[in-house]
Every structure is written in structure tokens, then in C-alpha cells.
Write an enzyme that holds these catalytic residues in place. Structure first.
Site, mmCIF file in Angstrom:
data_model
loop_
_atom_site.group_PDB
_atom_site.id
_atom_site.type_symbol
_atom_site.label_atom_id
_atom_site.label_comp_id
_atom_site.label_asym_id
_atom_site.label_seq_id
_atom_site.Cartn_x
_atom_site.Cartn_y
_atom_site.Cartn_z
ATOM 1 C CG ASP A 85 -1.871 1.231 1.198
ATOM 2 O OD1 ASP A 85 -2.412 1.540 0.115
ATOM 3 O OD2 ASP A 85 -2.056 1.889 2.237
ATOM 4 C CB SER A 86 0.159 4.734 -0.900
ATOM 5 O OG SER A 86 -1.002 4.840 -0.095
ATOM 6 C CB CYS A 118 -2.958 0.587 -2.737
ATOM 7 S SG CYS A 118 -2.983 2.340 -3.165
ATOM 8 C CD GLU A 171 -0.031 7.064 5.518
ATOM 9 O OE1 GLU A 171 1.180 7.116 5.791
ATOM 10 O OE2 GLU A 171 -0.648 5.993 5.344
ATOM 11 C CB CYS A 184 -9.513 4.536 0.174
ATOM 12 S SG CYS A 184 -7.918 4.977 0.914
ATOM 13 C CG HIS A 199 -5.256 4.952 4.224
ATOM 14 N ND1 HIS A 199 -4.656 4.436 3.107
ATOM 15 C CD2 HIS A 199 -4.252 5.510 4.962
ATOM 16 C CE1 HIS A 199 -3.347 4.683 3.155
ATOM 17 N NE2 HIS A 199 -3.079 5.326 4.265
HETATM 18 N N1 DGL Z 1 -4.895 2.993 0.731
HETATM 19 C C1 DGL Z 1 -4.830 3.673 -0.537
HETATM 20 C C2 DGL Z 1 -6.051 3.290 -1.353
HETATM 21 O O1 DGL Z 1 -6.629 2.247 -1.093
HETATM 22 C C3 DGL Z 1 -4.606 5.128 -0.294
HETATM 23 C C4 DGL Z 1 -4.089 5.852 -1.473
HETATM 24 C C5 DGL Z 1 -3.367 7.130 -1.176
HETATM 25 O O2 DGL Z 1 -2.206 7.049 -0.771
HETATM 26 O O3 DGL Z 1 -3.943 8.201 -1.422
HETATM 27 O O4 DGL Z 1 -6.446 3.980 -2.262
#
Ligand code: DGL
Length: 270
Positions: free
Chosen positions: A7-8, A70, A162, A194, A196
Site C-alpha cells: 500500500d502507499s 491500495c 497517515e 480506499c 485506509h
Molecule cells: N490505501 C490507498 C487506497 O486504497 C490510499 C491511497 C493514497 O495514498 O492516497 O487507495
């Protein structure tokens, strides 16, 4: 027999948690590209380049199969990676399809023509990049007809998570749900598009009200991954050790991860 989860940033931990519960015997290697998060405000080429680099890092850690936990990477980069970049013997899979299959009540791998489904009004909450890709609507159209999807780009939400600022994050959830309801007053289902956002599932449910079914990906992805690995046992890579890797500040990322998962998580810097 390691499998990679990417993931990011911290959001993929919601998926990591579910896959670890479903398959405790599999060593998962998690990579959070925290230094470059959020991806959701980047253009598609940028997301593609970063996602390819992260995937190569997970291959180097002994994972032949990498799950893009992600949605932004799944929406903006996955198809291009699968079509022209992933070499033989390696696989990269995303997190969209299991969610859509649950929403449309289809079995895994059901390739029959699209048909009417019970849910007609769906709210999609996702990053700006995922919303503008329209990848969710495209995948849904392969499986269902007559579903009205209203998408809300949740600017600022990944940054707040974050940063660990959950008060700001909850306020943003309320304002994004209000904005969505102005466009679609009575959604039947809401997709947390997402990884997150399940960290704020209660806030979404409270803002949407008890009658809206809120779908999030973690358990759905875990069930599909277990099924995939049963059918493709050769996709367990040679790695043997579960690891948490980050491109960001390992101490800070470890503290946040420990707070979110409510167990001790120690990241290593790459
Ligand atoms: N968890 C990522 C997703 O599912 C977040 C993406 C981001 O870094 O903006 O889209």
C-alpha cells in the site's frame, strides 16, 4: 512461501490484518511506501512508476505474488502492469474485484453476462485518483446493470490518517458523507474504496446511518486470496520471513501501525 502486500502507506494494514487471520501459516511481507503517500493526488504515470518500484521490492523479498492493497494503485496502475510489465512466474493482483463480487453477489470467477442486482444506489468513497479513473464503475459494468454509483473523492482523508490526526479524519468523514448525500440522498450501500478508510468504519457508518450497508475490503480480499492460493499453490514465493518494510520513517510508521492494529508492529526501513 511469502506473499507480498503493498500500500502507499498504512491503509493496507487493514488488509494485512485480515489475511494474517485467515492464513496464519503464510509469512506476509508488507511494504508501505509512506515516504510517497498519499498516492491519491498523483497522476496515473506517477502511481504506475511508484507501484512498479514497490512491487519489485517485494519480489526481491521473496514474494512471487504481490497484492496491491491500495485501490488507487489498483485503479491507476494494475491493468497496465498486468498487460505489459509483470514477467512470467510473477503475479500482481488488486483489491477491486472481490469487493464488486460481494456487492453483486457473484461467485469468484463467474464470467456470465452482467445482470440486475438487488442494490441500485451505491455510494463510493475513494481517493481523487480512484474516483477520476472510473475503474470501479468499469469493473461493476462487467457484472451488473442498472446500478447507480455516486462517487465522492475524499480529499485530505488519507493525509489525516497517515498523520494520525483522527479528530480531523472523523470531521472529514462527516463532511464527505454530507457532500455525497447532497448528490444521492438515500444510498442503499456504501463502498469504502480506499484501504485506509476501514480505520474509520464506525465514523462512516454513524454518518451514513444504520440502514446503509457499508462494504469494506479486508475480509473479502482475505477470502479471495485464500481461495486463489488454494488454486495456485505455486504462487507462494521463496521468502520465509514475515516483514514490515517502509520507505518512510520506520519509528513513526511503527508507532502508528501499532496504534491502528492494537498489537506491536515493527517496521524496517528499506
Ligand atoms: N490505501 C490507498 C487506497 O486504497 C490510499 C491511497 C493514497 O495514498 O492516497 O487507495
Amino acid at each position: 512461501m511469502a506473499v507480498g502486500i503493498f500500500d502507499s502507506g498504512l491503509g493496507g494494514l487493514t488488509v494485512l490484518d485480515a489475511v494474517t487471520r485467515e492464513m496464519p501459516e503464510v509469512p506476509f511481507v508488507y511494504f508501505g511506501d509512506n515516504r510517497n503517500a498519499p498516492y491519491g493526488v498523483r497522476d496515473a504515470d506517477d502511481v504506475y512508476d511508484l507501484t512498479c518500484a514497490a512491487t519489485e521490492r517485494l519480489w526481491a523479498a521473496g514474494c512471487d505474488l504481490v497484492i496491491l492493497a491500495c485501490n488507487t494503485a489498483s485503479a491507476a496502475a494494475l491493468r497496465r502492469m498486468q498487460e505489459s510489465w509483470v514477467p512470467p512466474g510473477k503475479r500482481v493482483l488488486g483489491v477491486f474485484v472481490p469487493l464488486i463480487e460481494a456487492l453483486t453477489e457473484r461467485q469468484w470467477g463467474d464470467n456470465s453476462p452482467p445482470r440486475e442486482v438487488a442494490v441500485k444506489h451505491v455510494a463510493l468513497f475513494a481517493t481523487p485518483a480512484t474516483v477520476s479513473s472510473r475503474a470501479f464503475q468499469r469493473e461493476l459494468a462487467f457484472r451488473a446493470i442498472g446500478v447507480d454509483v455516486e462517487a465522492q473523492a475524499c480529499g485530505g482523508l488519507v493525509d489525516a490518517i497517515e498523520e494520525g490526526d483522527m479528530i480531523l479524519a472523523e470531521a472529514l468523514v462527516r463532511s464527505h458523507v454530507d457532500a455525497l448525500k447532497r448528490k444521492m440522498p438515500a444510498p442503499e450501500a456504501a463502498i469504502l474504496g480506499c484501504t485506509h478508510y476501514p480505520l474509520l468504519q464506525d465514523a462512516f457508518q454513524a454518518a451514513l446511518g444504520p440502514d446503509v450497508a457499508v462494504y469494506s475490503q479486508a475480509d473479502l480480499v482475505a477470502a479471495s486470496l485464500a481461495d486463489y492460493l488454494r488454486r495456485h499453490p505455486n504462487m507462494h514465493g521463496p521468502g520465509e520471513e514475515a516483514l514490515f518494510l517502509t520507505s518512510g520513517d520506520a519509528g513513526r510508521v511503527s508507532d502508528r501501525a501499532t496504534q491502528f492494529l492494537r498489537r506491536e508492529i515493527r517496521f524496517q526501513p528499506i
